[in-house]
Motif scaffolding. Structure first.
Motif, PDB file in Angstrom:
ATOM      1  N   THR A   1       0.828  -1.202   0.000  1.00 51.92           N
ATOM      2  CA  THR A   1       0.000   0.000   0.000  1.00 51.92           C
ATOM      3  C   THR A   1       0.861   1.250   0.000  1.00 51.92           C
ATOM      4  O   THR A   1       0.606   2.222  -0.723  1.00 51.92           O
TER       5      THR A   1
ATOM      6  N   TYR B   1     -19.151  -0.274  -5.346  1.00 55.47           N
ATOM      7  CA  TYR B   1     -18.115   0.706  -5.046  1.00 55.47           C
ATOM      8  C   TYR B   1     -18.699   2.094  -4.889  1.00 55.47           C
ATOM      9  O   TYR B   1     -19.784   2.412  -5.390  1.00 55.47           O
TER      10      TYR B   1
ATOM     11  N   GLY C   1      -6.313  -6.071   0.851  1.00 54.20           N
ATOM     12  CA  GLY C   1      -6.201  -5.083   1.910  1.00 54.20           C
ATOM     13  C   GLY C   1      -7.519  -4.798   2.587  1.00 54.20           C
ATOM     14  O   GLY C   1      -7.756  -3.681   3.067  1.00 54.20           O
ATOM     15  N   GLY C   2      -8.390  -5.803   2.639  1.00 54.00           N
ATOM     16  CA  GLY C   2      -9.722  -5.608   3.182  1.00 54.00           C
ATOM     17  C   GLY C   2      -9.749  -5.357   4.680  1.00 54.00           C
ATOM     18  O   GLY C   2      -8.853  -5.761   5.422  1.00 54.00           O
TER      19      GLY C   2
ATOM     20  N   ALA D   1     -12.506  -2.421   1.079  1.00 51.44           N
ATOM     21  CA  ALA D   1     -11.102  -2.106   0.833  1.00 51.44           C
ATOM     22  C   ALA D   1     -11.008  -0.818   0.031  1.00 51.44           C
ATOM     23  O   ALA D   1     -11.930  -0.463  -0.718  1.00 51.44           O
TER      24      ALA D   1
ATOM     25  N   PHE E   1      -9.196   1.627  -2.849  1.00 54.85           N
ATOM     26  CA  PHE E   1      -8.488   1.565  -4.129  1.00 54.85           C
ATOM     27  C   PHE E   1      -8.249   2.998  -4.602  1.00 54.85           C
ATOM     28  O   PHE E   1      -8.848   3.954  -4.085  1.00 54.85           O
TER      29      PHE E   1
ATOM     30  N   TYR F   1      -3.836   1.521  -7.790  1.00 53.40           N
ATOM     31  CA  TYR F   1      -3.754   0.525  -6.726  1.00 53.40           C
ATOM     32  C   TYR F   1      -5.087  -0.207  -6.717  1.00 53.40           C
ATOM     33  O   TYR F   1      -6.141   0.402  -6.501  1.00 53.40           O
ATOM     34  N   SER F   2      -5.057  -1.527  -6.967  1.00 55.69           N
ATOM     35  CA  SER F   2      -6.279  -2.309  -7.142  1.00 55.69           C
ATOM     36  C   SER F   2      -6.629  -3.082  -5.881  1.00 55.69           C
ATOM     37  O   SER F   2      -5.765  -3.730  -5.272  1.00 55.69           O
ATOM     38  N   SER F   3      -7.900  -3.037  -5.527  1.00 58.98           N
ATOM     39  CA  SER F   3      -8.383  -3.809  -4.376  1.00 58.98           C
ATOM     40  C   SER F   3      -9.033  -5.120  -4.796  1.00 58.98           C
ATOM     41  O   SER F   3      -9.594  -5.833  -3.960  1.00 58.98           O
ATOM     42  N   ASP F   4      -8.961  -5.461  -6.076  1.00 63.18           N
ATOM     43  CA  ASP F   4      -9.511  -6.725  -6.586  1.00 63.18           C
ATOM     44  C   ASP F   4      -8.461  -7.812  -6.399  1.00 63.18           C
ATOM     45  O   ASP F   4      -7.396  -7.773  -7.025  1.00 63.18           O
ATOM     46  N   ASP F   5      -8.756  -8.798  -5.565  1.00 61.43           N
ATOM     47  CA  ASP F   5      -7.761  -9.855  -5.302  1.00 61.43           C
ATOM     48  C   ASP F   5      -7.934 -11.077  -6.203  1.00 61.43           C
ATOM     49  O   ASP F   5      -7.246 -12.075  -6.024  1.00 61.43           O
TER      50      ASP F   5
ATOM     51  N   PRO G   1      -0.507  -5.444  -5.895  1.00 60.13           N
ATOM     52  CA  PRO G   1      -1.815  -4.847  -6.220  1.00 60.13           C
ATOM     53  C   PRO G   1      -1.710  -3.617  -7.118  1.00 60.13           C
ATOM     54  O   PRO G   1      -2.608  -2.772  -7.110  1.00 60.13           O
TER      55      PRO G   1
END
Length: 707
Positions: A10, A141, A167-168, A205, A207, A224-228, A242
């Motif tokens: 992050t 979102y 990063g949830g 999370a 993003f 910066y992506s919050s999709d895992d 990420p």
């Protein structure tokens, strides 16, 4: 340990964003203006993440993105200035949790801009991704976007579902209700259901990202992506970090090509093609100039005074002059100071343009003593509306700056109360045409895109007013629709799901052979009766009655049909299945080009229910809409998709060529073709014949009266 790595990543992402910010001249007066792009899911965004801005109102875009064995094909329509909707068809390889090598997935998304950006406040948007599908991409979102100068834009937000994975943290909405803390598992079923109980539930999370419009054509992005990627990592690819980086180049207006480096391990590409129906390639068109208005006092006009007794000669000259304008004279009646003409417009998309040209021709052909022009718009032999125009108004307003509005204000538009005898050479009439056809088929898992192309010959014979015999035959030249081998698994009567058998055996095919009678039983009533091979799968008799006042934005129709299923070869035979079907329909014009329709009744598979439709029609003839049908067939009995739904698009030929005509290409994109909610596809339904000729539609198109 994993939390520590996540925190470090992050910080790394924030550092990358900060580095780009310091390297970019944020407030350069000469910097290019940044544009909103489409992300890999096909809605307004950066690379994988969304933004809070929108595309231009009315834009229709198709995007194809590919990386790591995933291909996403997305059709997105900017429904309103703030609202866009997307339909996505994805091919996902090596999805471990599905237990199969390849998953073919259909999903829908909505993106709504809540607030516009100001000098102090960012824009805000909210979105639902894959809210109507199997849930592979299910997420929600809330995102904010702020522009610095003209060329730099920063976005940040919070996501749930797939966007709440990397990063949830515990859902902040739990302060309102503890139910937001956990996200319920999606029900196992046939897909296609809205599971609202999942919305904004479970871990969330953050993003974010930054975009820089480096040149007029090149846009650079870091996010910066919050999709895992819970189902794809590690079965399809390795998600190492990420962070995503991308460059988008505008090849030509409306066409963007993107190259991306994703999650520290993959290269991705995306091609987006966008078109806006509001933007005409040929400006206002390439129609021939209309004839000028002839002053009533000119010597040329006065010379007609001795021809009042030769009405046949006058009618013939008028008919020829209208034909040169692409308008057919249907009826003619000359009185002492007025003339009444019935016209059929097969050329101009806006009826007001046909009326305007007719009035110009009348000013040049009628004797000087004729002051009032009554122009009756006719469809299928039925008089729909009557527009009364004074000759003196035509002369006074032809060159006025606001002549269009003034001419409409002075015109009188009403529903005709009488008929005019058709001109002698109007009936009987025979027309025929030979033209190409294209029939696409989407979303067959064995081959998601199939199509047939060939030649279609059509003929129409009109022996009397309102009576029409018509037919069409198709011969395939090239295509692969007949290669589909998928068998229907429907538990309902197979009224549509055996469509591939019609493709396989119907070449050549008699797609239509009917006799139709159109009539007007009352001032605001219109009727139709059609018998024969009504469509390629059914034949029988269809009757319809429509109530539509001339100045109303609302209409009601009733349709009843008795039909039998046709043989697969689409020639002259029938199968054993027959059904009585019909609907009560309510139509409403909502303004801004939007049209709503509700059809309630019995469908071909003997199920009962209703179809809700919403279409947006543009002034140049483009039409984009969506529909959904819900009947008493359970989602399980319906099968995959749960209920019938789809998108329909009409592209007018005149928009592409600039030449005036009423032809166009129409297609319906269904996620699946099943038997529940299937309606008869009969030609000549009344609403689309009547509405464009009545007062509200004439008012909308009156800007072309003088064209």
């Amino acid at each position: 340990m994993s939390d520590l790595i996540g925190k470090k990543l992050t910080v790394l992402g924030a550092g990358v964003v900060a580095s780009v910010c310091t390297a970019v001249p944020l407030f350069s007066q000469d910097a290019p203006e940044i544009s909103t792009g489409y992300n890999s899911y096909g809605y307004p965004g950066m690379i994988d993440m969304p933004v809070a801005t929108s595309r231009p109102d009315g834009e229709l875009a198709f995007s194809v993105s590919h990386f790591a064995g995933q291909t996403r094909n997305t059709l997105t329509f900017q429904i309103l200035p703030r609202l866009s909707g997307s339909f996505r068809y994805s091919v996902l390889d090596n999805i471990l949790s599905e237990g199969t090598e390849t998953l073919y997935d259909r999903s829908f998304s909505l993106h709504y801009r809540i607030a516009d950006e100001t000098d102090l406040r960012p824009a805000f948007a909210i979105g639902l991704n894959d809210f109507l599908g199997t849930g592979v991409y299910s997420s929600e979102y809330l995102v904010a976007t702020k522009t610095f100068g003209t060329s730099v834009r920063v976005s940040g937000g919070i996501g749930w579902g797939r966007l709440g994975g990397a990063g949830g943290f515990s859902n902040p909405l739990r302060i309102f209700d503890n139910r937001f803390k956990t996200r319920p598992a999606r029900d196992a079923g046939e897909g296609g259901e809205v599971e609202a109980e999942q919305f904004f539930r479970g871990d969330a999370a953050f993003f974010g990202g930054i975009e820089w419009q480096a040149t007029d054509r090149l846009r650079l992005t870091a996010e910066y992506s919050s999709d895992d990627y819970p189902r794809e990592d590690p079965s399809a690819f390795q998600r190492d970090i990420p962070l995503n980086f991308g460059a988008t180049y505008t090849v030509s207006p409306g066409i963007d090509l993107s190259l991306r480096y994703l999650y520290g391990s993959e290269i991705g590409v995306q091609l987006t093609a966008a078109v806006n129906p509001k933007n005409r390639p040929h400006a206002s068109g390439r129609a021939p100039s209309p004839p000028p208005v002839m002053p009533q006092t000119s010597a040329a006009a006065l010379s007609w005074g001795d021809m009042l007794e030769s009405r046949d000669s006058l009618r013939q000259q008028l008919s020829g002059a209208l034909n040169r304008q692409g308008i057919r004279l249907h009826g003619f009646k000359l009185n002492r100071t007025s003339v009444r003409v019935e016209i059929e417009n097969d050329t101009y998309r806006k009826q007001a343009q046909a009326i305007g040209r007719t009035a110009r021709v009348l000013s040049r052909r009628m004797p000087a003593r004729i002051e009032t022009f009554s122009i009756v718009s006719v469809a299928k032999g039925m008089p729909i509306s009557e527009t009364r125009i004074r000759r003196s108004d035509m002369e006074a307003l032809e060159h006025e700056l606001d002549g269009s509005w003034q001419s409409f204000a002075r015109a009188q538009i009403a529903s005709p109360v009488s008929l005019t005898q058709p001109v002698p050479d109007r009936y009987p009439n025979f027309d025929w045409s030979l033209k190409p056809y294209l029939t696409p088929s989407f979303f067959d898992p064995d081959d998601p895109l199939r199509a047939d192309a060939g030649a279609e010959i059509s003929a129409r014979f009109e022996p009397l007013r309102g009576l029409e015999f018509s037919g069409s035959i198709r011969k395939k030249v090239i295509g692969n629709l007949d290669e589909s081998t998928r068998e229907s698994d429907s538990v309902l009567p197979r009224v549509r799901s055996d469509f591939n058998l019609y493709d396989k055996e119907g070449d050549p095919a008699l797609t239509e052979l009917t006799a139709g009678y159109y009539f007007k039983p009352g001032k605001n009533l219109y009727g139709r009766a059609t018998v024969g091979y009504l469509e390629r799968m059914f034949g029988g008799i269809s009757t319809e009655l429509l109530w539509k006042p001339n100045d109303s934005f609302f209409a009601i129709g009733v349709e009843t049909n008795y039909v039998r299923q046709r043989d697969f070869d689409q020639r002259f035979g029938f199968q054993d299945y027959d059904v009585v079907t019909g609907h009560v329909s309510a139509y409403s014009e909502l303004g801004n080009g939007f049209h709503a329709q509700v059809d309630a009744g019995r469908y071909l598979a003997r199920d009962w229910g209703a179809t809700i439709s919403l279409d947006r029609e543009f002034g140049n003839g483009w039409k984009i809409g969506a529909f959904a049908t819900f009947t008493d067939v359970s989602f399980d009995d319906f099968g995959e998709g749960s209920f019938d739904k789809g998108i329909r698009i009409t592209v007018p030929t005149s928009w592409l060529t600039g030449e005036p005509n009423k032809d166009g290409f129409s297609t319906t994109v269904r996620s699946l073709t099943r038997d529940g909610g299937a309606r008869l596809d009969v030609n000549g339904r009344l609403y689309d014949r009547v509405r464009p000729l009545q007062k509200p539609a004439l008012q909308d198109g009156w800007g072309r009266f003088w064209r």
